[in-house]
Write a protein that holds these residues in place. Structure first.
Motif, PDB file in Angstrom:
ATOM      1  N   GLY A 111      -0.936   2.435   6.117  1.00 51.62           N
ATOM      2  CA  GLY A 111      -0.604   1.394   6.884  1.00 51.62           C
ATOM      3  C   GLY A 111      -1.893   0.274   6.562  1.00 51.62           C
ATOM      4  O   GLY A 111      -2.102  -0.480   7.759  1.00 51.62           O
ATOM      5  N   ALA A 112      -2.109   0.029   5.347  1.00 48.85           N
ATOM      6  CA  ALA A 112      -3.220  -0.806   5.279  1.00 48.85           C
ATOM      7  C   ALA A 112      -2.980  -2.355   4.940  1.00 48.85           C
ATOM      8  O   ALA A 112      -3.720  -3.137   5.400  1.00 48.85           O
ATOM      9  N   CYS A 113      -1.824  -2.510   4.208  1.00 47.39           N
ATOM     10  CA  CYS A 113      -1.582  -3.903   3.828  1.00 47.39           C
ATOM     11  C   CYS A 113      -0.971  -4.874   4.778  1.00 47.39           C
ATOM     12  O   CYS A 113      -0.821  -5.963   4.803  1.00 47.39           O
ATOM     13  N   ARG A 114      -0.051  -4.237   5.593  1.00 46.58           N
ATOM     14  CA  ARG A 114       0.624  -4.799   6.742  1.00 46.58           C
ATOM     15  C   ARG A 114       1.912  -5.556   6.134  1.00 46.58           C
ATOM     16  O   ARG A 114       2.175  -6.444   7.027  1.00 46.58           O
ATOM     17  N   LEU A 115       2.180  -5.451   5.174  1.00 48.29           N
ATOM     18  CA  LEU A 115       3.364  -6.395   4.558  1.00 48.29           C
ATOM     19  C   LEU A 115       4.485  -5.947   4.954  1.00 48.29           C
ATOM     20  O   LEU A 115       5.554  -6.704   5.070  1.00 48.29           O
ATOM     21  N   CYS A 116       4.522  -4.503   5.609  1.00 49.58           N
ATOM     22  CA  CYS A 116       5.875  -4.050   6.071  1.00 49.58           C
ATOM     23  C   CYS A 116       6.138  -4.228   7.577  1.00 49.58           C
ATOM     24  O   CYS A 116       7.105  -3.679   7.936  1.00 49.58           O
ATOM     25  N   CYS A 136       0.806  -1.121   0.060  1.00 48.59           N
ATOM     26  CA  CYS A 136      -0.062   0.000   0.067  1.00 48.59           C
ATOM     27  C   CYS A 136       0.706   1.322  -0.209  1.00 48.59           C
ATOM     28  O   CYS A 136       0.477   2.387  -0.414  1.00 48.59           O
ATOM     29  N   TYR A 137       1.971   1.259   0.372  1.00 49.19           N
ATOM     30  CA  TYR A 137       2.956   2.300   0.327  1.00 49.19           C
ATOM     31  C   TYR A 137       3.404   2.747  -1.156  1.00 49.19           C
ATOM     32  O   TYR A 137       3.513   1.763  -1.868  1.00 49.19           O
ATOM     33  N   PHE A 138       3.207   3.983  -1.474  1.00 49.85           N
ATOM     34  CA  PHE A 138       3.887   4.646  -2.550  1.00 49.85           C
ATOM     35  C   PHE A 138       4.469   5.990  -2.256  1.00 49.85           C
ATOM     36  O   PHE A 138       3.702   6.704  -1.696  1.00 49.85           O
ATOM     37  N   ALA A 186       6.122  -0.646   9.405  1.00 47.63           N
ATOM     38  CA  ALA A 186       7.393  -0.040   9.125  1.00 47.63           C
ATOM     39  C   ALA A 186       7.094   1.202   8.638  1.00 47.63           C
ATOM     40  O   ALA A 186       7.571   2.331   8.780  1.00 47.63           O
ATOM     41  N   CYS A 187       5.911   1.331   7.592  1.00 46.35           N
ATOM     42  CA  CYS A 187       5.550   2.645   6.861  1.00 46.35           C
ATOM     43  C   CYS A 187       5.155   3.568   7.733  1.00 46.35           C
ATOM     44  O   CYS A 187       4.962   4.774   7.308  1.00 46.35           O
ATOM     45  N   VAL A 188       4.404   3.386   8.885  1.00 44.37           N
ATOM     46  CA  VAL A 188       3.900   4.495   9.722  1.00 44.37           C
ATOM     47  C   VAL A 188       4.377   4.274  11.187  1.00 44.37           C
ATOM     48  O   VAL A 188       3.728   5.124  12.131  1.00 44.37           O
TER      49      VAL A 188
HETATM   50  S1  FES Z   1       2.915  -0.960   3.216  1.00 41.43           S
HETATM   51 FE1  FES Z   1       1.219  -1.331   3.582  1.00 41.43          FE
HETATM   52  S2  FES Z   1       1.068  -1.338   5.609  1.00 41.43           S
HETATM   53 FE2  FES Z   1       3.114  -0.610   5.409  1.00 41.43          FE
END
Ligand code: FES
Length: 241
Positions: free
Chosen positions: A50-55, A41-43, A68-70
């Motif tokens: 912070g939606a996908c939670r892959l980070c 979700c990060y771009f 990590a993105c938020v």
């Molecule tokens: S990149 Fe999606 S939650 Fe961090």
């Protein structure tokens, strides 16, 4: 900010000491130090969601995993970006995404240009253990330039943010919740009838799959200008100064 003093923070990532500026996120620091953290979700150039939670990463002393993105840096943090637990969660998230909608790479225009596909390859996912849901969302091809296919959407909302934050059109939004959530234009009108869409195509540029695609492209032909949005954001900030 240029000319402003900034506070330096020291932390460790995967056991390696790294420096960061106050207010940076763990993802930004990881990227500055060439440490790979998967993201969907990060771009760059868009707000963080912070939606996908892959980070997700592990922080010593924290019971929960941190996106990590938020997550902002703190002095003395000890961060692990790779572990068995993280690999397990990341794999599960990707498998859930694959099973939730219809992602058939072999017949997709984003084949070879898909963020979901490349993450799966990177994380070694060659099968999905969760039963597929096979949803049947309507495909909206009423727009003269673009097609919206929610069957391939991962709900990252990059398109919604690009449309609102960069173009300022606010044509796209999310309707409903959970597995029934889908991207709609205006108040769920056919995209071709939209009076707010400027036809700029930023949504198609940032879509990680082929949920929003340009007409006239065939299998494995999706081309994107991923550097465009960060460029536009920087230009805007420069103008505001
Ligand atoms: S990149 Fe999606 S939650 Fe961090």
């Amino acid at each position: 900010m240029i000319g402003q003093p900034f506070q330096i923070i020291t932390l460790t990532m995967d056991g390696k000491p790294v420096g960061a500026r106050y207010g940076e996120t763990l993802l930004e620091v990881a990227r500055e130090n060439n440490i790979f953290i998967p993201t969907l979700c990060y771009f760059e150039g868009l707000s963080t969601l912070g939606a996908c939670r892959l980070c997700l990463v592990e922080v010593k002393g924290w019971y929960k995993l941190a996106p990590a993105c938020v997550t902002m840096v703190h002095e003395g943090m000890e961060v692990m970006t790779r572990s068995e637990r993280l690999d397990r969660y990341r794999r599960l998230i990707l498998e859930l995404l694959y099973s939730e909608r219809n992602h058939v790479c072999s017949v997709c225009i984003a084949n070879g240009y898909c963020d979901l596909q490349s993450l799966a390859e990177k994380l070694g996912i060659d099968h999905v253990r969760i039963p597929y849901r096979y949803p049947k969302f309507l495909v909206d091809a009423t727009h003269d330039r673009f097609v919206s296919d929610n069957n391939r959407c991962v709900l990252c909302q990059r398109c919604v943010r690009a449309c609102g934050e960069i173009e300022g059109a606010h044509t796209l939004d999310i309707m409903r919740r959970g597995v029934f959530a889908r991207v709609v234009s205006d108040l769920d009108q056919p995209w071709g009838d939209s009076t707010t869409c400027t036809r700029c195509g930023k949504c198609a540029q940032v879509c990680p799959t082929a949920a929003i695609m340009e007409k006239g492209r065939s299998f494995a032909e999706k081309l994107e200008r991923r550097d465009l949005l960060p460029y536009l954001t920087t230009m805007r900030e420069e103008e505001r100064k």
